[in-house]
Scaffold this active site. Structure first.
Site, PDB file in Angstrom:
ATOM      1  N   CYS A 157      -3.552  18.048 -24.494  1.00 13.91           N
ATOM      2  CA  CYS A 157      -2.413  17.526 -25.241  1.00 13.91           C
ATOM      3  C   CYS A 157      -2.841  16.430 -26.224  1.00 13.91           C
ATOM      4  CB  CYS A 157      -1.322  17.062 -24.279  1.00 13.91           C
ATOM      5  SG  CYS A 157       0.286  16.849 -25.096  1.00 13.91           S
TER       6      CYS A 157
ATOM      7  N   HIS B 197      -0.320  21.498 -20.641  1.00 11.06           N
ATOM      8  CA  HIS B 197      -0.747  20.644 -19.536  1.00 11.06           C
ATOM      9  C   HIS B 197      -1.128  21.469 -18.305  1.00 11.06           C
ATOM     10  CE1 HIS B 197       0.004  16.478 -20.897  1.00 11.06           C
ATOM     11  NE2 HIS B 197       0.802  17.084 -21.767  1.00 11.06           N
TER      12      HIS B 197
ATOM     13  N   GLU C 230      -3.087  20.760 -15.939  1.00 14.75           N
ATOM     14  CA  GLU C 230      -3.204  19.978 -14.704  1.00 14.75           C
ATOM     15  C   GLU C 230      -1.948  20.065 -13.849  1.00 14.75           C
ATOM     16  OE1 GLU C 230      -1.061  17.160 -17.416  1.00 14.75           O
ATOM     17  OE2 GLU C 230      -2.642  18.668 -17.625  1.00 14.75           O
TER      18      GLU C 230
END
Length: 243
Positions: free
Chosen positions: A110, A215, A217
């Site tokens: 990002c 994202h 994660e």
């Protein structure tokens, strides 16, 4: 062989007391599940501390967060520009320079993608709706693990395609800046339906320099592609540590 040490950049509080460095725990868990050991890199660290840590690191993850100071890419602030930290910008741009110099694997997420692009001389669109409208919600109101739009991946000849093994992904999205002009030796390798660039990588396949605008994660719990991205950078760091 010990687990590779992966530097993870942190956010910094702005105009708050007490001042803090912080990072979402999802990044740390994602690095650990991939077999790495996360090491936090905070903007408040002294030059000596940065040098000492860098000499021990095998890889780097640049995390999400606030906007980059527009003067860094030759622009003036947009009315929507927010959460700018001059100290964080300086640290992360320095980290990219160090990684390029020392051939350290980089996975940028990002804001991290935007930092990578700016560090290599690229520019940013400061507010995506001004450029492509709002057909796609790039700053989604949904929870962080919710996937809200598709991304098309260039499969042939790309590191990203090799890692994720799919020409289309469903992703989450929390940004309002995006790549405008690509930086030196970078190429775009994934796109949203409105043509916003969603992933970039270095043109030299011998370097592990990869960045995504979403994202992963937040998705590693049930997303094979997200896990593969973190595994790839940790594996690249482990390989570097053997040389």
């Amino acid at each position: 062989m010990p687990a590779p040490l992966i530097g993870v950049s942190t956010s910094i509080t702005i105009n708050e007391s007490p001042e803090r460095a912080y990072v979402n725990a999802a990044y740390l868990r994602a690095v650990e599940q991939a077999g790495g050991v996360p090491v936090l890199l905070a903007p408040q660290l002294s030059a000596a501390a940065r040098d000492a840590l860098w000499s021990r690191l095998d890889g780097l993850v640049l995390t999400g967060g606030g906007d980059i100071e527009p003067s860094r890419f030759g622009d003036v602030a947009h009315p929507k520009t927010s959460l700018v930290s001059i100290d964080r910008d300086a640290l992360e741009l320095e980290l990219v320079d160090r990684a390029m110099r020392d051939d350290v694997p980089v996975f940028a997420i990002c804001r991290g993608l935007q930092v990578l692009n700016v560090a290599l001389g690229g520019t940013l669109h400061q507010h995506v709706p001004d450029v492509v409208g709002e057909r796609i919600q790039h700053s989604q109101p949904d929870k962080r693990h919710v996937r809200t739009h598709d991304v098309k991946v260039q499969m042939e000849g790309t590191r990203l395609g090799t890692i994720v093994g799919a020409s289309e992904l469903r992703v989450n999205s929390f940004h309002h800046q995006a790549v405008a002009r690509l930086g030196r030796a970078l190429r775009d390798v994934a796109w949203a339906p409105d043509n916003v660039i969603e992933a970039i990588e270095h043109t030299d396949r011998g370097r592990f320099i990869l960045a995504v605008q979403w994202h992963p994660e937040e998705l590693v719990g049930d997303d094979v592609a997200a896990r593969a991205l973190f595994t790839a950078v940790v594996d690249a760091a482990r390989t570097r540590g053997k040389t």
